[in-house]
Design a protein around this motif. Structure first.
Motif, PDB file in Angstrom:
ATOM      1  N   ASP A  93       0.855  -1.178   0.000  1.00 16.48           N
ATOM      2  CA  ASP A  93       0.000   0.000   0.000  1.00 16.48           C
ATOM      3  C   ASP A  93       0.893   1.230   0.000  1.00 16.48           C
ATOM      4  O   ASP A  93       1.423   1.630   1.037  1.00 16.48           O
ATOM      5  CB  ASP A  93      -0.904  -0.010   1.243  1.00 16.48           C
ATOM      6  CG  ASP A  93      -1.817   1.195   1.302  1.00 16.48           C
ATOM      7  OD1 ASP A  93      -1.954   1.894   0.271  1.00 16.48           O
ATOM      8  OD2 ASP A  93      -2.392   1.459   2.380  1.00 16.48           O
ATOM      9  N   VAL A  94       1.088   1.802  -1.183  1.00 14.79           N
ATOM     10  CA  VAL A  94       1.991   2.945  -1.342  1.00 14.79           C
ATOM     11  C   VAL A  94       1.178   4.178  -1.716  1.00 14.79           C
ATOM     12  O   VAL A  94       0.402   4.148  -2.672  1.00 14.79           O
ATOM     13  CB  VAL A  94       3.059   2.675  -2.423  1.00 14.79           C
ATOM     14  CG1 VAL A  94       3.937   3.904  -2.630  1.00 14.79           C
ATOM     15  CG2 VAL A  94       3.903   1.468  -2.048  1.00 14.79           C
ATOM     16  N   GLN A  95       1.348   5.238  -0.948  1.00 16.81           N
ATOM     17  CA  GLN A  95       0.676   6.494  -1.232  1.00 16.81           C
ATOM     18  C   GLN A  95       1.716   7.608  -1.297  1.00 16.81           C
ATOM     19  O   GLN A  95       2.449   7.828  -0.336  1.00 16.81           O
ATOM     20  CB  GLN A  95      -0.336   6.827  -0.130  1.00 16.81           C
ATOM     21  CG  GLN A  95      -1.398   5.778   0.095  1.00 16.81           C
ATOM     22  CD  GLN A  95      -2.280   6.127   1.281  1.00 16.81           C
ATOM     23  OE1 GLN A  95      -2.861   7.218   1.341  1.00 16.81           O
ATOM     24  NE2 GLN A  95      -2.389   5.221   2.227  1.00 16.81           N
ATOM     25  N   ILE A  96       1.788   8.281  -2.431  1.00 17.85           N
ATOM     26  CA  ILE A  96       2.654   9.444  -2.571  1.00 17.85           C
ATOM     27  C   ILE A  96       1.809  10.679  -2.327  1.00 17.85           C
ATOM     28  O   ILE A  96       0.862  10.957  -3.076  1.00 17.85           O
ATOM     29  CB  ILE A  96       3.329   9.474  -3.953  1.00 17.85           C
ATOM     30  CG1 ILE A  96       4.234   8.250  -4.117  1.00 17.85           C
ATOM     31  CG2 ILE A  96       4.139  10.758  -4.133  1.00 17.85           C
ATOM     32  CD1 ILE A  96       4.943   8.170  -5.455  1.00 17.85           C
ATOM     33  N   LEU A  97       2.116  11.405  -1.270  1.00 17.54           N
ATOM     34  CA  LEU A  97       1.289  12.525  -0.829  1.00 17.54           C
ATOM     35  C   LEU A  97       1.684  13.843  -1.465  1.00 17.54           C
ATOM     36  O   LEU A  97       0.942  14.822  -1.360  1.00 17.54           O
ATOM     37  CB  LEU A  97       1.362  12.633   0.703  1.00 17.54           C
ATOM     38  CG  LEU A  97       1.015  11.350   1.472  1.00 17.54           C
ATOM     39  CD1 LEU A  97       1.096  11.597   2.970  1.00 17.54           C
ATOM     40  CD2 LEU A  97      -0.374  10.855   1.092  1.00 17.54           C
ATOM     41  N   ASP A  98       2.861  13.882  -2.086  1.00 18.48           N
ATOM     42  CA  ASP A  98       3.314  15.087  -2.777  1.00 18.48           C
ATOM     43  C   ASP A  98       3.234  14.828  -4.282  1.00 18.48           C
ATOM     44  O   ASP A  98       4.052  14.082  -4.837  1.00 18.48           O
ATOM     45  CB  ASP A  98       4.756  15.415  -2.370  1.00 18.48           C
ATOM     46  CG  ASP A  98       5.252  16.727  -2.979  1.00 18.48           C
ATOM     47  OD1 ASP A  98       4.649  17.181  -3.970  1.00 18.48           O
ATOM     48  OD2 ASP A  98       6.237  17.280  -2.467  1.00 18.48           O
ATOM     49  N   PRO A  99       2.250  15.401  -4.973  1.00 18.34           N
ATOM     50  CA  PRO A  99       2.072  15.130  -6.410  1.00 18.34           C
ATOM     51  C   PRO A  99       3.311  15.440  -7.240  1.00 18.34           C
ATOM     52  O   PRO A  99       3.528  14.820  -8.286  1.00 18.34           O
ATOM     53  CB  PRO A  99       0.899  16.040  -6.796  1.00 18.34           C
ATOM     54  CG  PRO A  99       0.154  16.270  -5.515  1.00 18.34           C
ATOM     55  CD  PRO A  99       1.219  16.315  -4.452  1.00 18.34           C
ATOM     56  N   SER A 100       4.128  16.380  -6.788  1.00 19.62           N
ATOM     57  CA  SER A 100       5.315  16.738  -7.563  1.00 19.62           C
ATOM     58  C   SER A 100       6.349  15.617  -7.578  1.00 19.62           C
ATOM     59  O   SER A 100       7.284  15.649  -8.384  1.00 19.62           O
ATOM     60  CB  SER A 100       5.952  18.015  -7.009  1.00 19.62           C
ATOM     61  OG  SER A 100       6.527  17.781  -5.725  1.00 19.62           O
TER      62      SER A 100
END
Length: 266
Positions: free
Chosen positions: A244-251
């Motif tokens: 479960d990988v979530q990248i919270l910074d769209p950049s």
């Protein structure tokens, strides 16, 4: 002189890797954060201004946070990886490597796998090797104590960070070798095929090539590492699919193809 192709596993894990940047960066970031906190109870009344370390979570890997400071520290430590002078790391590829390494470390703990603890002599030997052979170190004359100190200062790295980095990398390499080399058998026919189709064409006409017997052991090691790499890559790809990988910074998002390859320039 026999020249054998570069082994992808060694590119991914040896100077890097297994850079172990995720673990190293987290430890360094925590230490830096602790140094910014005042020790013990504080007296009442106005306090002198202090520099406060601000940080933020840029990704979650199975609910484990990766901080912006982790990415910054990993980028500093990446100078200890073998790369061309113009191949500076970027934040997106660095974060993607941190995600991979976090997944690997979590899986190792889940499986209760152990890796051999390197001795102090092994760690110091690897540091000495880096000082002698890393392109960035060669350019900075790191073989001398003065050059090494200047190199660390320029890249804002402490000797303790270097030792921790190298120790964890050796531990990780030990795990990979134990986990994936077992049961691999290279047949004599495979060695002979590699010799005829890959090695011999490297020698120009008129130049004497080594005999098969003289290089068979080295060819076997290359083929072993290729098989280990395939098993490791498949294992890592499966970890990324299941995690479960979530990248919270769209950049810091990466294209799907690059992400699946571990971040580009490994």
């Amino acid at each position: 002189m026999l020249v054998l192709p570069t082994m992808r596993l060694r590119q991914f894990l040896s100077w890097h890797a297994v850079s172990f940047c995720a673990i190293l960066a987290a430890g360094c970031a925590c230490a830096a954060a602790q140094q910014t906190q005042p020790a013990g109870p504080q007296p009442a009344g106005p306090q002198p201004s202090r520099r406060v370390l601000l940080d933020r979570v840029v990704a979650l890997v199975n609910n484990q946070a990766i901080l912006a400071s982790d990415v910054e520290t990993a980028m500093r430590l990446s100078v200890l990886e073998p790369r061309a002078q113009n191949e500076a790391p970027d934040a997106r590829s660095t974060l993607n490597r941190l995600i991979s390494r976090n997944l690997i470390q979590q899986q190792i703990r889940h499986e209760e796998e152990a890796s051999a603890t390197p001795t102090e002599e092994e760690v110091q030997a690897r540091i000495a090797e880096a000082r002698e052979k890393l392109p960035a170190c060669v350019a900075a004359n790191c073989s001398s104590d003065q050059g090494w100190k200047a190199f660390l200062a320029k890249n804002r790295i402490t000797p303790d960070e270097v030792e921790t980095y190298m120790r964890l990398r050796l531990e990780f390499l030990s795990f990979i070798e134990t986990r994936f080399r077992q049961g691999i058998h290279i047949a004599p026919e495979e060695i002979e095929s590699y010799y005829k189709t890959t090695l011999l064409p490297e020698y120009p006409a008129g130049q004497t090539a080594p005999t098969l017997d003289s290089v068979s052991k080295r060819i076997e090691e290359v083929l072993l590492q290729e098989q280990v790499n395939k098993l490791f890559s498949a294992w890592l790809d499966n970890l990324r699919k299941q995690g479960d990988v979530q990248i919270l910074d769209p950049s810091l998002e990466m294209p799907a193809v690059q992400a699946s390859q571990g971040g580009g320039n490994e």
